[in-house]
Motif scaffolding. Structure first.
Motif, PDB file in Angstrom:
ATOM      1  N   GLU A  90     -47.679  74.609 -75.953  1.00 47.25           N
ATOM      2  CA  GLU A  90     -47.837  74.269 -74.536  1.00 47.25           C
ATOM      3  C   GLU A  90     -46.918  73.120 -74.136  1.00 47.25           C
ATOM      4  OE1 GLU A  90     -51.993  75.170 -76.236  1.00 47.25           O
ATOM      5  OE2 GLU A  90     -50.151  74.109 -76.824  1.00 47.25           O
ATOM      6  N   SER A 148     -44.935  74.514 -64.311  1.00 46.38           N
ATOM      7  CA  SER A 148     -46.005  75.378 -64.796  1.00 46.38           C
ATOM      8  C   SER A 148     -46.287  75.117 -66.275  1.00 46.38           C
ATOM      9  CB  SER A 148     -45.631  76.844 -64.574  1.00 46.38           C
ATOM     10  OG  SER A 148     -46.635  77.710 -65.066  1.00 46.38           O
ATOM     11  N   ASP A 152     -49.868  72.971 -68.685  1.00 45.27           N
ATOM     12  CA  ASP A 152     -50.603  73.380 -69.883  1.00 45.27           C
ATOM     13  C   ASP A 152     -50.540  72.334 -70.990  1.00 45.27           C
ATOM     14  OD1 ASP A 152     -51.279  75.797 -68.699  1.00 45.27           O
ATOM     15  OD2 ASP A 152     -49.471  76.804 -69.426  1.00 45.27           O
ATOM     16  N   CYS A 153     -49.626  71.373 -70.858  1.00 47.35           N
ATOM     17  CA  CYS A 153     -49.434  70.358 -71.893  1.00 47.35           C
ATOM     18  C   CYS A 153     -50.296  69.119 -71.681  1.00 47.35           C
ATOM     19  CB  CYS A 153     -47.950  69.965 -71.933  1.00 47.35           C
ATOM     20  SG  CYS A 153     -47.519  68.729 -73.179  1.00 47.35           S
ATOM     21  N   LYS A 156     -52.594  67.155 -74.361  1.00 55.40           N
ATOM     22  CA  LYS A 156     -52.367  67.698 -75.698  1.00 55.40           C
ATOM     23  C   LYS A 156     -51.703  66.659 -76.618  1.00 55.40           C
ATOM     24  CE  LYS A 156     -53.557  72.102 -75.020  1.00 55.40           C
ATOM     25  NZ  LYS A 156     -53.980  72.030 -73.622  1.00 55.40           N
TER      26      LYS A 156
END
Length: 235
Positions: A90, A148, A152-153, A156
């Motif tokens: 990600e 985008s 998602d990162c 993390k």
């Protein structure tokens, strides 16, 4: 690292055909078919030419003042680098900047410049990546893909293997992103403490990123350098 379609227009005149208006038949012409009207030509006057890349730069001395760091070494490359090797897919595009996965291969000009304290000392480091594209749509599309992926990162942690083979443990925090700008941060926990700030922007047909890293947990913002870089774009 020293940084159109013309479609033929056809308007058919009404031949003895009237138009309805307020319940009355009024002689006149049939409305033009919008599909046959000329398309607006592409506005190329806004595009930044690839030849302008050499002037889209922040001098190391200026960057050093903005970040309060000492830079004594620099290097530039003219093609995006290979994507990072990370255990968190990600975050593949989150670090470093200037990656092939972000910039692709349809740019007309590209430069990535790295300045740091010394060749073997990146405790204070600044990386600037600039890509010029043949259209605004291309640059904006790539930026949207980056935003985008960054979403998602957020939150993390990952182990990233550098080109030199070193393993870095990084944690990421992604801030709010706009239609043409994005900011995020990383903190390196091992083998040493280092923090980095990232700023990515798209302006007309130019996509650029700035990464500013310093030793310790209190990082410097990349915003001032990104602002200075943006000011060098041709008007």
């Amino acid at each position: 690292m020293a940084f159109g379609f013309c479609a033929a227009a056809a308007v058919f005149a009404g031949m003895g055909v009237g138009s309805l208006f307020d319940g009355a038949v009024v002689p006149g012409h049939a409305a033009p078919d919008a599909r046959l009207l000329p398309l607006a030509p592409t506005d190329t006057t806004r595009l930044v030419p690839g030849s302008a890349l050499q002037s889209i730069v922040v001098a190391p001395e200026q960057a050093a003042r903005l970040l309060g760091a000492d830079f004594g070494w620099s290097r530039s490359i003219t093609a995006p680098g290979a994507d990072s090797k990370t255990t968190a897919k990600e975050c593949l595009l989150a670090d470093p900047v200037g990656l092939r996965g972000v910039y692709g291969q349809d740019w007309t000009a590209f430069r990535k410049t790295t300045v740091q304290s010394a060749e073997d000392d990146d405790s204070a480091q600044l990386v600037l990546a600039v890509g010029v594209y043949p259209s605004e749509a291309k640059a904006h599309g790539l930026f949207s893909s980056l935003v985008s992926a960054l979403g998602d990162c957020d939150g993390k942690s990952a182990t990233e293997t550098t080109a030199q083979g070193a393993d870095l443990v990084l944690s990421f925090e992604v801030g709010p992103s706009g239609a043409d700008s994005a900011q995020w941060r990383s903190r390196q926990e091992s083998p040493r403490e280092r923090s980095c700030s990232y700023d990515a922007r798209v302006r007309r047909n130019v996509l650029f990123e700035v990464m500013a890293c310093v030793a310790g947990s209190e990082g410097k913002s990349a915003k001032d350098v990104a602002d200075a870089l943006e000011e060098t774009l041709p008007s």
